[in-house]
Design a protein around this motif. Structure first.
Motif, PDB file in Angstrom:
ATOM      1  N   LEU A  32      -2.599   1.341 -13.943  1.00 25.54           N
ATOM      2  CA  LEU A  32      -1.519   1.715 -12.698  1.00 25.54           C
ATOM      3  C   LEU A  32      -1.773   0.489 -11.654  1.00 25.54           C
ATOM      4  N   VAL A  33      -3.080   0.233 -11.481  1.00 23.27           N
ATOM      5  CA  VAL A  33      -3.407  -0.930 -10.289  1.00 23.27           C
ATOM      6  C   VAL A  33      -2.844  -2.185 -10.862  1.00 23.27           C
ATOM      7  N   ARG A  34      -2.890  -2.335 -12.048  1.00 23.53           N
ATOM      8  CA  ARG A  34      -2.428  -3.593 -12.595  1.00 23.53           C
ATOM      9  C   ARG A  34      -0.979  -3.828 -12.425  1.00 23.53           C
ATOM     10  N   GLU A  35      -0.301  -2.760 -12.815  1.00 20.89           N
ATOM     11  CA  GLU A  35       1.270  -2.833 -12.576  1.00 20.89           C
ATOM     12  C   GLU A  35       1.616  -2.957 -11.333  1.00 20.89           C
ATOM     13  N   ASP A  36       0.641  -2.334 -10.237  1.00 23.64           N
ATOM     14  CA  ASP A  36       0.977  -2.659  -8.815  1.00 23.64           C
ATOM     15  C   ASP A  36       0.862  -3.827  -8.799  1.00 23.64           C
ATOM     16  N   LEU A  37      -0.247  -4.621  -8.763  1.00 24.83           N
ATOM     17  CA  LEU A  37      -0.518  -5.951  -8.535  1.00 24.83           C
ATOM     18  C   LEU A  37       0.886  -6.828  -8.946  1.00 24.83           C
ATOM     19  N   ARG A  39       3.717  -6.244  -9.509  1.00 26.19           N
ATOM     20  CA  ARG A  39       4.894  -5.871  -9.053  1.00 26.19           C
ATOM     21  C   ARG A  39       4.810  -6.761  -7.577  1.00 26.19           C
ATOM     22  N   GLY A  40       3.474  -6.967  -7.210  1.00 27.09           N
ATOM     23  CA  GLY A  40       3.296  -7.600  -6.032  1.00 27.09           C
ATOM     24  C   GLY A  40       3.205  -9.046  -6.098  1.00 27.09           C
ATOM     25  N   ARG A  54      -0.906  -1.173 -22.898  1.00 25.43           N
ATOM     26  CA  ARG A  54      -1.034   0.007 -21.832  1.00 25.43           C
ATOM     27  C   ARG A  54      -1.420   1.485 -22.144  1.00 25.43           C
TER      28      ARG A  54
END
Length: 99
Positions: A32-37, A39-40, A54
């Protein structure tokens, strides 16, 4: 890093991790953190996302694709020796040690 969560949130994460095919809650939260990063526009490591499964289903699909992608590889002593040599060269370059 240690994160303390309320019991109900922890239970939810455990259920979601299992449903997503993750072995541990840690792996699930990391994804989840990787996906968020991503996206940023910040990628935490150089591994291409397409090479990082995943969940278990994606891993199995990647393994199936690899198994059907080409001819047989004979993993004899010569093959393992060559793989070891290449790996040691890469590690030496990465650490700056002359081989």
């Amino acid at each position: 890093m240690t994160i303390t969560l309320p019991d109900e949130m922890r239970d939810r994460l455990e259920r979601d991790a299992r449903a997503g095919g993750f072995a541990t809650v840690d792996e699930y939260v990391l994804s989840l953190v990787r996906e968020d990063l991503v996206r940023g526009d910040e990628v935490p490591d150089p591994a291409p996302t397409r090479l990082t499964p995943r969940n278990r289903a994606e891993l199995e699909a990647m393994l199936d694709e690899g198994m059907s992608s080409g001819g047989d590889v004979i993993a004899d002593a010569a093959f393992r020796g060559e793989r070891r040599r290449v790996l040691l060269e890469k590690l030496a370059r990465k650490s700056g040690v002359a081989s």
